[in-house]
Design an enzyme around this catalytic site. Structure first.
Site, mmCIF file in Angstrom:
data_model
loop_
_atom_site.group_PDB
_atom_site.id
_atom_site.type_symbol
_atom_site.label_atom_id
_atom_site.label_comp_id
_atom_site.label_asym_id
_atom_site.label_seq_id
_atom_site.Cartn_x
_atom_site.Cartn_y
_atom_site.Cartn_z
ATOM 1 N N SER A 44 2.807 -18.564 28.961
ATOM 2 C CA SER A 44 2.931 -17.060 28.581
ATOM 3 C C SER A 44 2.954 -16.960 26.946
ATOM 4 C CB SER A 44 4.410 -16.676 29.098
ATOM 5 O OG SER A 44 4.442 -16.767 30.223
ATOM 6 N N LEU A 45 3.730 -17.913 26.294
ATOM 7 C CA LEU A 45 3.841 -17.961 24.794
ATOM 8 C C LEU A 45 2.643 -18.485 24.070
ATOM 9 C CD1 LEU A 45 5.956 -16.865 23.164
ATOM 10 C CD2 LEU A 45 7.176 -19.116 22.856
ATOM 11 N N GLY A 46 2.110 -19.473 24.821
ATOM 12 C CA GLY A 46 0.751 -20.065 24.205
ATOM 13 C C GLY A 46 -0.264 -19.104 24.017
ATOM 14 N N ASN A 86 12.397 -23.670 23.932
ATOM 15 C CA ASN A 86 13.352 -23.126 23.888
ATOM 16 C C ASN A 86 14.598 -24.668 24.187
ATOM 17 O OD1 ASN A 86 15.698 -21.476 23.838
ATOM 18 N ND2 ASN A 86 15.194 -20.547 25.904
ATOM 19 N N ALA A 127 7.403 -12.685 26.725
ATOM 20 C CA ALA A 127 5.906 -12.775 26.911
ATOM 21 C C ALA A 127 5.915 -13.215 28.527
ATOM 22 C CB ALA A 127 5.005 -13.614 26.265
ATOM 23 N N LYS A 142 21.478 -20.693 19.151
ATOM 24 C CA LYS A 142 20.759 -20.186 20.328
ATOM 25 C C LYS A 142 20.975 -21.026 21.571
ATOM 26 C CE LYS A 142 16.331 -18.610 21.679
ATOM 27 N NZ LYS A 142 14.846 -18.980 21.653
ATOM 28 N N ASN A 144 22.440 -19.369 24.993
ATOM 29 C CA ASN A 144 21.918 -19.415 26.210
ATOM 30 C C ASN A 144 22.929 -20.149 27.309
ATOM 31 O OD1 ASN A 144 19.430 -18.655 25.932
ATOM 32 N ND2 ASN A 144 18.559 -20.440 24.979
ATOM 33 N N ASN A 147 21.675 -10.078 32.613
ATOM 34 C CA ASN A 147 22.772 -10.375 31.659
ATOM 35 C C ASN A 147 23.937 -9.671 31.448
ATOM 36 O OD1 ASN A 147 20.488 -12.315 30.894
ATOM 37 N ND2 ASN A 147 19.924 -11.746 29.170
ATOM 38 N N GLU A 183 14.605 -25.201 32.662
ATOM 39 C CA GLU A 183 14.683 -26.009 31.472
ATOM 40 C C GLU A 183 16.132 -26.345 31.396
ATOM 41 O OE1 GLU A 183 11.354 -24.802 28.208
ATOM 42 O OE2 GLU A 183 12.664 -23.233 28.739
HETATM 43 P P1 NAP Z 1 5.030 -21.440 30.807
HETATM 44 O O1 NAP Z 1 4.553 -19.932 30.863
HETATM 45 O O2 NAP Z 1 5.426 -22.078 31.847
HETATM 46 O O3 NAP Z 1 3.676 -21.981 29.988
HETATM 47 C C1 NAP Z 1 3.839 -23.704 29.753
HETATM 48 C C2 NAP Z 1 2.349 -23.911 29.963
HETATM 49 O O4 NAP Z 1 2.262 -25.337 29.437
HETATM 50 C C3 NAP Z 1 1.670 -23.875 31.324
HETATM 51 O O5 NAP Z 1 0.648 -22.856 31.098
HETATM 52 C C4 NAP Z 1 1.395 -25.214 31.602
HETATM 53 O O6 NAP Z 1 -0.031 -25.298 32.364
HETATM 54 C C5 NAP Z 1 1.254 -25.639 30.312
HETATM 55 N N1 NAP Z 1 1.423 -27.096 30.406
HETATM 56 C C6 NAP Z 1 2.247 -27.973 30.945
HETATM 57 N N2 NAP Z 1 1.907 -29.268 30.516
HETATM 58 C C7 NAP Z 1 0.692 -29.293 30.097
HETATM 59 C C8 NAP Z 1 -0.098 -30.356 29.396
HETATM 60 N N3 NAP Z 1 0.190 -31.680 29.872
HETATM 61 N N4 NAP Z 1 -1.180 -29.942 28.808
HETATM 62 C C9 NAP Z 1 -1.636 -28.553 28.655
HETATM 63 N N5 NAP Z 1 -0.741 -27.595 29.084
HETATM 64 C C10 NAP Z 1 0.309 -28.098 29.780
HETATM 65 O O7 NAP Z 1 5.894 -21.314 29.770
HETATM 66 P P2 NAP Z 1 6.329 -20.168 28.404
HETATM 67 O O8 NAP Z 1 7.116 -19.116 29.176
HETATM 68 O O9 NAP Z 1 5.176 -20.106 27.805
HETATM 69 O O10 NAP Z 1 7.450 -21.060 27.571
HETATM 70 C C11 NAP Z 1 6.857 -22.121 26.798
HETATM 71 C C12 NAP Z 1 8.131 -22.441 25.785
HETATM 72 O O11 NAP Z 1 8.591 -21.430 25.216
HETATM 73 C C13 NAP Z 1 9.482 -22.775 26.880
HETATM 74 O O12 NAP Z 1 10.414 -23.768 26.083
HETATM 75 C C14 NAP Z 1 10.047 -21.487 26.741
HETATM 76 O O13 NAP Z 1 11.537 -21.697 27.005
HETATM 77 C C15 NAP Z 1 9.876 -20.979 25.193
HETATM 78 N N6 NAP Z 1 9.744 -19.548 25.301
HETATM 79 C C16 NAP Z 1 9.261 -18.756 25.811
HETATM 80 C C17 NAP Z 1 9.176 -17.264 25.807
HETATM 81 C C18 NAP Z 1 8.332 -16.202 26.671
HETATM 82 O O14 NAP Z 1 8.633 -15.180 26.351
HETATM 83 N N7 NAP Z 1 7.674 -16.642 27.381
HETATM 84 C C19 NAP Z 1 9.905 -16.703 24.858
HETATM 85 C C20 NAP Z 1 10.634 -17.563 23.713
HETATM 86 C C21 NAP Z 1 10.849 -18.873 24.037
HETATM 87 P P3 NAP Z 1 0.086 -25.488 34.031
HETATM 88 O O15 NAP Z 1 0.798 -24.064 34.354
HETATM 89 O O16 NAP Z 1 -1.045 -25.658 34.285
HETATM 90 O O17 NAP Z 1 1.471 -26.486 34.386
#
Ligand code: NAP
Length: 308
Positions: free
Chosen positions: A12-14, A107, A133, A186, A190, A204, A267
């Protein structure tokens, strides 16, 4: 500032960061985890959909596998979950130079220190992100909540010039000279909200009521934990800050609750686990936090999910 910006993790974030950077014309590339993910990406013509308030735009974002190129990575944003950081870092390690710079979006705490310990010469920056996201599909991200990103260097060096790319991408970011207190606060917020929402399967806004009599001692434990890490603020102020977050996000489902509901790995180890371990090391007794940690681990085990 001419180097490619690599984003490791197409979650999501990437994806949110990738769309914003690519849309601004920044030379950025996603690093995907599996050949299959890359095939799927190419089959969608490397197009990524960014949806916000019902409107979508399609943006071209190139992607690759970590091992598919020997091109050095000078600027790397790691956007995996905290528990995936070590393995993800292993995959790109051969491409990092001694002067590469990394920005970690995770996070919680613990994964950042693991990267820092592993990369002794590279510069590693930490971020606190409040955007929301989620992924509708592998190449479709929904920007559900606009937030801000605080970036800092735990070694308290000044901001590197390349972060100006984030301005170009329109990311609302600020340099935070004291990033560790920000991340600790933070983490405390959490710890006060996420486990309770996950255990009671509630939004929440119901946290204080569901926690009942244990809420006040929980906040006192978090207050002592913060003080042990040099984050000094009155207990009443911490309480106020946590209640404000609860109020502002009353209708939201915490990420931990969402993960549990979707049967995804949480997490927990980087939130409650890190808090409990640090309390132990500081010689603090944290019975309420420990009990929440145990209860949540039991629930995860019942569901067949990893307990760390
Ligand atoms: P997510 O949607 O689960 O995305 C994580 C991504 O990392 C997945 O696409 C996963 O791929 C990939 N990944 C895992 N291992 C990998 C590797 N070895 N090589 C390449 N890609 C790899 O998580 P997210 O929501 O984006 O969150 C990411 C971080 O940001 C977390 O710590 C979260 O707490 C923090 N965060 C997120 C948000 C938000 O709104 N989403 C907001 C604030 C903070 P696969 O699916 O193929 O495993």
């Amino acid at each position: 500032m001419s180097e490619t910006l690599y984003i490791l993790g197409a979650g999501s974030l990437g994806l949110l960061w990738a769309t914003r950077c690519a849309h601004a014309g920044i030379d950025c590339r996603l690093i995907l985890r599996t050949p299959r993910a890359l095939r799927d990406w190419h089959s969608g013509q490397d197009q990524l959909l960014l949806e916000q308030q019902g409107r979508s735009q399609s943006i071209h974002v190139p992607a690759e596998l970590a091992g598919a190129s020997q091109q050095p990575i000078q600027r790397l944003v790691i956007a995996t979950k905290a528990w995936a950081v070590t393995e993800a870092l292993d995959s790109v390690a051969p491409r990092l130079a001694a002067d590469s710079q990394l920005l970690l979006l995770q996070n919680g705490l613990g994964s950042q220190q693991a990267v820092r310990a592993r990369l002794t010469s590279q510069r590693v920056l930490y971020a606190s992100v409040t955007d929301g996201a989620w992924k509708r599909a592998a190449n479709h991200v929904v920007w559900a909540g606009v937030g801000r990103t605080l970036v800092g260097d735990p070694q308290q060096q000044p901001a590197p010039d390349w972060l100006a790319l984030l301005d170009l991408a329109g990311i609302d970011w600020h340099w935070e000279p004291q990033i560790m207190p920000v991340l600790w606060l933070k983490l405390a917020v959490n710890c006060a909200i996420n486990p309770i929402t996950a255990l009671h399967d509630c939004v929440n806004g119901e946290v204080a009521e569901r926690a009942g009599a244990s809420f006040a001692p929980l906040l006192a434990e978090l207050h002592a934990l913060l003080a042990s890490q040099g984050v000094i603020l009155p207990l009443a102020e911490l309480r106020q800050r946590i209640l404000e977050v609860i109020q502002a996000t009353a209708a939201n489902s915490s990420s931990m609750r969402q993960d549990l509901r979707a049967r995804r790995r949480t997490e927990i180890d980087f939130i409650l686990g890190h808090a409990c371990r640090t309390a132990r090391q500081a010689g603090l007794a944290t019975p309420v936090l420990d009990s929440l940690y145990r209860q949540l681990q039991n629930r995860l085990a019942e569901l067949g999910l990893p307990t760390c």
